[in-house]
Enzyme design. Structure first.
Site, PDB file in Angstrom:
ATOM      1  N   ASP A 242      30.539  13.822 120.898  1.00 48.93           N
ATOM      2  CA  ASP A 242      31.270  14.684 121.918  1.00 48.93           C
ATOM      3  C   ASP A 242      30.639  16.132 122.055  1.00 48.93           C
ATOM      4  O   ASP A 242      30.345  16.971 121.200  1.00 48.93           O
ATOM      5  CB  ASP A 242      32.780  14.999 121.016  1.00 48.93           C
ATOM      6  CG  ASP A 242      33.669  16.109 121.852  1.00 48.93           C
ATOM      7  OD1 ASP A 242      33.390  16.531 123.131  1.00 48.93           O
ATOM      8  OD2 ASP A 242      34.468  16.361 121.134  1.00 48.93           O
TER       9      ASP A 242
ATOM     10  N   LYS B 159      27.960  23.043 129.408  1.00 51.54           N
ATOM     11  CA  LYS B 159      28.523  21.694 130.201  1.00 51.54           C
ATOM     12  C   LYS B 159      29.099  22.294 131.520  1.00 51.54           C
ATOM     13  O   LYS B 159      28.990  21.221 132.246  1.00 51.54           O
ATOM     14  CB  LYS B 159      29.561  21.496 129.121  1.00 51.54           C
ATOM     15  CG  LYS B 159      30.188  20.072 129.350  1.00 51.54           C
ATOM     16  CD  LYS B 159      31.385  19.704 128.337  1.00 51.54           C
ATOM     17  CE  LYS B 159      31.821  18.299 128.819  1.00 51.54           C
ATOM     18  NZ  LYS B 159      32.830  17.948 127.645  1.00 51.54           N
TER      19      LYS B 159
ATOM     20  N   GLU C  67      36.120  11.033 127.923  1.00 48.25           N
ATOM     21  CA  GLU C  67      36.765  11.698 126.772  1.00 48.25           C
ATOM     22  C   GLU C  67      38.247  11.104 126.357  1.00 48.25           C
ATOM     23  O   GLU C  67      38.489  10.812 125.249  1.00 48.25           O
ATOM     24  CB  GLU C  67      36.816  13.275 126.519  1.00 48.25           C
ATOM     25  CG  GLU C  67      35.465  13.846 126.587  1.00 48.25           C
ATOM     26  CD  GLU C  67      35.447  15.448 127.149  1.00 48.25           C
ATOM     27  OE1 GLU C  67      36.303  15.940 127.259  1.00 48.25           O
ATOM     28  OE2 GLU C  67      34.123  15.649 127.335  1.00 48.25           O
TER      29      GLU C  67
ATOM     30  N   ASP D 265      44.433  17.535 126.837  1.00 47.67           N
ATOM     31  CA  ASP D 265      43.195  18.100 126.158  1.00 47.67           C
ATOM     32  C   ASP D 265      43.010  19.316 126.389  1.00 47.67           C
ATOM     33  O   ASP D 265      42.476  20.077 127.421  1.00 47.67           O
ATOM     34  CB  ASP D 265      41.816  17.195 126.432  1.00 47.67           C
ATOM     35  CG  ASP D 265      40.903  17.800 125.930  1.00 47.67           C
ATOM     36  OD1 ASP D 265      40.488  18.791 125.340  1.00 47.67           O
ATOM     37  OD2 ASP D 265      39.902  17.096 125.947  1.00 47.67           O
TER      38      ASP D 265
HETATM   39  P1  ADP Z   1      36.176  22.152 123.734  1.00 46.19           P
HETATM   40  O1  ADP Z   1      36.493  20.887 123.731  1.00 46.19           O
HETATM   41  O2  ADP Z   1      36.388  23.269 124.743  1.00 46.19           O
HETATM   42  O3  ADP Z   1      34.561  22.107 123.231  1.00 46.19           O
HETATM   43  P2  ADP Z   1      37.644  22.352 120.985  1.00 46.19           P
HETATM   44  O4  ADP Z   1      38.381  21.311 121.226  1.00 46.19           O
HETATM   45  O5  ADP Z   1      36.665  22.546 119.848  1.00 46.19           O
HETATM   46  O6  ADP Z   1      36.832  22.667 122.342  1.00 46.19           O
HETATM   47  O7  ADP Z   1      38.600  23.710 120.926  1.00 46.19           O
HETATM   48  C1  ADP Z   1      38.389  24.960 120.562  1.00 46.19           C
HETATM   49  C2  ADP Z   1      39.351  26.047 120.483  1.00 46.19           C
HETATM   50  O8  ADP Z   1      40.290  25.561 119.747  1.00 46.19           O
HETATM   51  C3  ADP Z   1      39.045  27.359 120.583  1.00 46.19           C
HETATM   52  O9  ADP Z   1      39.569  28.103 121.438  1.00 46.19           O
HETATM   53  C4  ADP Z   1      39.683  27.563 119.007  1.00 46.19           C
HETATM   54  O10 ADP Z   1      40.199  29.006 118.987  1.00 46.19           O
HETATM   55  C5  ADP Z   1      41.094  26.792 119.035  1.00 46.19           C
HETATM   56  N1  ADP Z   1      41.639  26.316 117.921  1.00 46.19           N
HETATM   57  C6  ADP Z   1      41.074  25.868 116.935  1.00 46.19           C
HETATM   58  N2  ADP Z   1      41.791  25.491 115.869  1.00 46.19           N
HETATM   59  C7  ADP Z   1      42.929  26.172 116.323  1.00 46.19           C
HETATM   60  C8  ADP Z   1      44.316  26.607 115.686  1.00 46.19           C
HETATM   61  N3  ADP Z   1      44.339  26.265 114.571  1.00 46.19           N
HETATM   62  N4  ADP Z   1      45.128  27.034 116.455  1.00 46.19           N
HETATM   63  C9  ADP Z   1      44.807  27.477 117.690  1.00 46.19           C
HETATM   64  N5  ADP Z   1      43.569  27.457 118.269  1.00 46.19           N
HETATM   65  C10 ADP Z   1      42.750  26.721 117.558  1.00 46.19           C
HETATM   66 MG    MG Z   2      36.734  18.729 123.923  1.00 48.48          MG
END
Ligand code: ADP
Ligand code: MG
Length: 623
Positions: free
Chosen positions: A28, A91, A192, A216
């Site tokens: 991913d 990205k 995704e 998502d």
């Molecule tokens: P991406 O797909 O854009 O790479 P992710 O799916 O890894 O991103 O998500 C990252 C986001 O998730 C960040 O903004 C982070 O603060 C948020 N996040 C992670 N854990 C939590 C949580 N327990 N509660 C709220 N937000 C969260």
């Molecule tokens: Mg993602």
């Protein structure tokens, strides 16, 4: 005998690491975080760092110098201390031109460059070097590759990488190229939302017919996808979302709330900015589990209640719901027709988000799996299928119906047979049927029937500009390339002149599994009649060719033929012509044989005559 290398400096026997061709990893490659997973004993496992806890690799790259590059958590620490040399959100740049990004360029702390030497694609300037988004993404992928190689103690060369469903061909290709640059053979680019469904086991059972909504909410982007899953085939009915709405905006709302409350002056104070950002993110994560959060920032007690948080972020959540409504509308699907809702992205851990989604769809969403790992897990499941470890579900990578073109007489000429594994390349040569023919229609069909009229037309185009040549002389190659994403590229090329044309079509577009099933059934039911019709049309086509060449032969060789021979030839030709009008293929063959038998000695004579004349230095008849 195998040679074992010995490291003379240390006196050690070196055993090269095995290359495990049968392990295909799932990746991913996220805007905020990236991760890698693989399947072991039928279960997807996400690879963590040496602590065994963190699976997420922040998609951040820091350049100390071109040779000293770090990726991940350590690089994230440089975001504030060395912003010009720290790259995030690569990205967003994939497959984009400077024009595409110009209005958002303030969001990037690093320099993005308009580089017109390279088909207008954007580049990033770091110190005195320029990097393409492909090169930068490759650094993240290389980091993931190192991580899994260390964990499994083996060399990994094959991967499946996920991309958002809305990525266009250029963005998908850029992702593939990044993989290649990182030393990975990218076997498949998977959407995704498809990966997330696979992680939940949806679509693995080839009998399933389901409509799924994948919600998502990541760090910087929000995507909603409506998928139709039928017998292992995933179709994206609609996508919607906001490429500038994610968890970061929730953090920002909290920061602004505290700044207003405590009159913080953040200008020229990067340390305070960073502290506020990190504390806001902590507060956001904590507030789903507790009513109140407090923290000390610059000697001031900053607090956040669940109520305040809701007030701050409700507008952001509402924006995601508007996108959901639009996606359903585009997909022409009622809310009640959604069978499953799948939660993806770290931000869906927020209770407020889960409640909002449940209220909107009036159904509890799937959230048993770790939302920021579910895409990587699904990519690993897909990789495992490709590796052949899950024989039951090969359906995903075969073409369900045959693909071919129309040939003379309205017959289907299959180029890629059904049940062929994709990606696949196949081609065949054809020629013209009329003298001086300069255009050739290429009509592409899908289906199992012998007559194109009974099959499904995918599209047609005309190859123009074939230089005038007698019928049968041009060599026209029709080449089909069906890629893993289900896109069919059809290329027609006249090999003598090099004239060519290519078009793309999507065979699975607009056809349901039920229709496919019906087409297959029809082809079986009608197999016998179809075969008879094909045989008749083929005989008629052949007879027409014979008649055409016989006519030419008589005109060109009048001088050496007797009046009787010409008469008899004409009589036999008439008989053949008459037979072709009927529907008795044996009669056609018989008439063709009669004519051939009679004209063969004449043809030999004509050939001898021409050779003799040529040897006398005379010009040969043009054939
Ligand atoms: P991406 O797909 O854009 O790479 P992710 O799916 O890894 O991103 O998500 C990252 C986001 O998730 C960040 O903004 C982070 O603060 C948020 N996040 C992670 N854990 C939590 C949580 N327990 N509660 C709220 N937000 C969260
Ligand atoms: Mg993602």
């Amino acid at each position: 005998m195998a040679k074992i290398p010995i490291d003379l400096s240390k006196g050690e026997v070196k055993i090269a690491k095995a290359v495990h061709d049968n392990i295909i990893v799932g990746i991913d490659l996220g805007t905020t975080n990236s991760l890698v997973a693989y399947v072991q004993d039928g279960k997807p496992i996400v690879v963590t760092d040496h602590t065994g806890k963190n699976a997420l690799v922040p998609s951040i790259i820091h350049f100390n110098s071109p040779m000293d590059v770090i990726v991940g958590t350590e690089a994230a620490e440089k975001l504030l201390s060395d912003p010009q040399n720290t790259i995030f959100s690569v990205k967003r740049l994939m497959g984009k031109s400077y024009q595409d990004l110009e209005q958002h360029k303030d969001l990037f702390a690093y320099q993005i460059i308009d580089n017109d030497t390279d088909n207008g694609l954007v580049k990033v300037r770091i110190q005195d070097n320029f990097y393409t988004p492909i090169e930068l993404s490759a650094k993240i992928l290389a980091q993931l590759k190192r991580r899994i190689e260390k964990t499994l103690d083996t060399i990994i060369t094959k991967a499946v990488i996920t991309v958002p469903a809305y990525f266009n061909d250029a963005q998908r290709q850029a992702t593939r190229d990044a993989g290649k640059l990182a030393g990975l053979d990218v076997l498949r680019i998977v959407n995704e939302p498809t990966a997330a469904s696979l992680a939940y086991g949806i679509g693995l059972d080839s009998d399933t017919i389901q409509t799924v909504a994948v919600y998502d909410l990541g760090g910087g982007t929000f995507d909603i996808s409506i998928l139709k899953i039928e017998h292992g085939i995933f179709e994206v009915l609609a996508t919607n979302g906001d490429t500038f709405l994610g968890g970061d905006d929730f953090d920002r709302a909290i920061q602004q709330h505290w700044i207003a409350q405590h009159n913080f002056d953040t200008s020229n104070n990067p340390v305070l900015q960073q502290t506020l950002r990190l504390e806001a993110e902590k507060a956001k994560k904590a507030i789903s589990k507790q009513d109140h959060y407090t923290t000390l920032i610059k000697g001031q007690m900053c607090s956040l209640s669940a109520n305040e948080f809701q007030q701050l972020v409700q507008p952001l959540i509402d924006r995601t719901l508007v996108a959901c409504r639009n996606a359903l509308k585009d997909a022409k699907v009622e809310k009640s027709a959604i069978d499953e809702i799948i939660m993806v992205g770290g931000s869906t851990r927020m209770q407020l988000v889960q409640d909002a989604v449940q209220n909107f769809f009036e159904k509890a969403p799937n959230n048993n799996l770790n939302p920021d790992e579910v895409v990587a897990m699904g990519a690993a499941v897909q990789a495992d299928i490709l590796a052949g470890n899950n024989q039951d579900i090969l359906l995903l990578d075969i073409t369900p119906l045959s693909l071919g073109i129309e040939t003379v007489g309205g017959l289907m000429d299959t180029i890629i047979a059904r049940n062929t594994k994709v990606p696949i390349k196949a081609g065949r040569q054809y020629t013209t049927s009329i003298d001086g023919q300069s255009n050739l229609k290429v009509a592409v069909y899908q289906g199992e029937r012998d007559l194109i009229n009974d099959n499904r037309k995918l599209g047609e185009f005309v190859l123009r500009g074939i230089p005038p040549m007698p019928a049968g002389i041009p060599k026209i190659e029709i080449h089909f390339l069906l890629n893993a994403d289900g896109i069919l590229k059809v290329r027609a090329k006249e090999l003598r002149s090099g004239v060519e044309q290519t078009v793309e079509m999507k065979p699975t577009y607009g056809i349901s599994e039920t229709e496919m099933g019906k087409m297959l059934l029809d082809s079986i039911k009608n197999a016998k009649e179809d075969m008879a019709v094909r045989a008749l049309i083929e005989a008629q086509t052949e007879a027409n060719n014979v008649l055409l060449s016989t006519g030419k032969f008589v005109v060109q060789n009048q001088a050496i033929l007797s009046a009787e021979e010409i008469d008899q030839t004409k009589t036999l030709a008439k008989a053949l012509e008459k037979a072709t009008k009927g529907s008795d293929k044996d009669a056609i063959h018989k008439a063709m044989e009669d004519l051939n038998e009679y004209t063969t000695p004449m043809a030999h004579r004509a050939m001898d005559h021409n050779i003799t004349n040529a040897m006398k230095g005379k010009k040969m008849n043009e054939q």
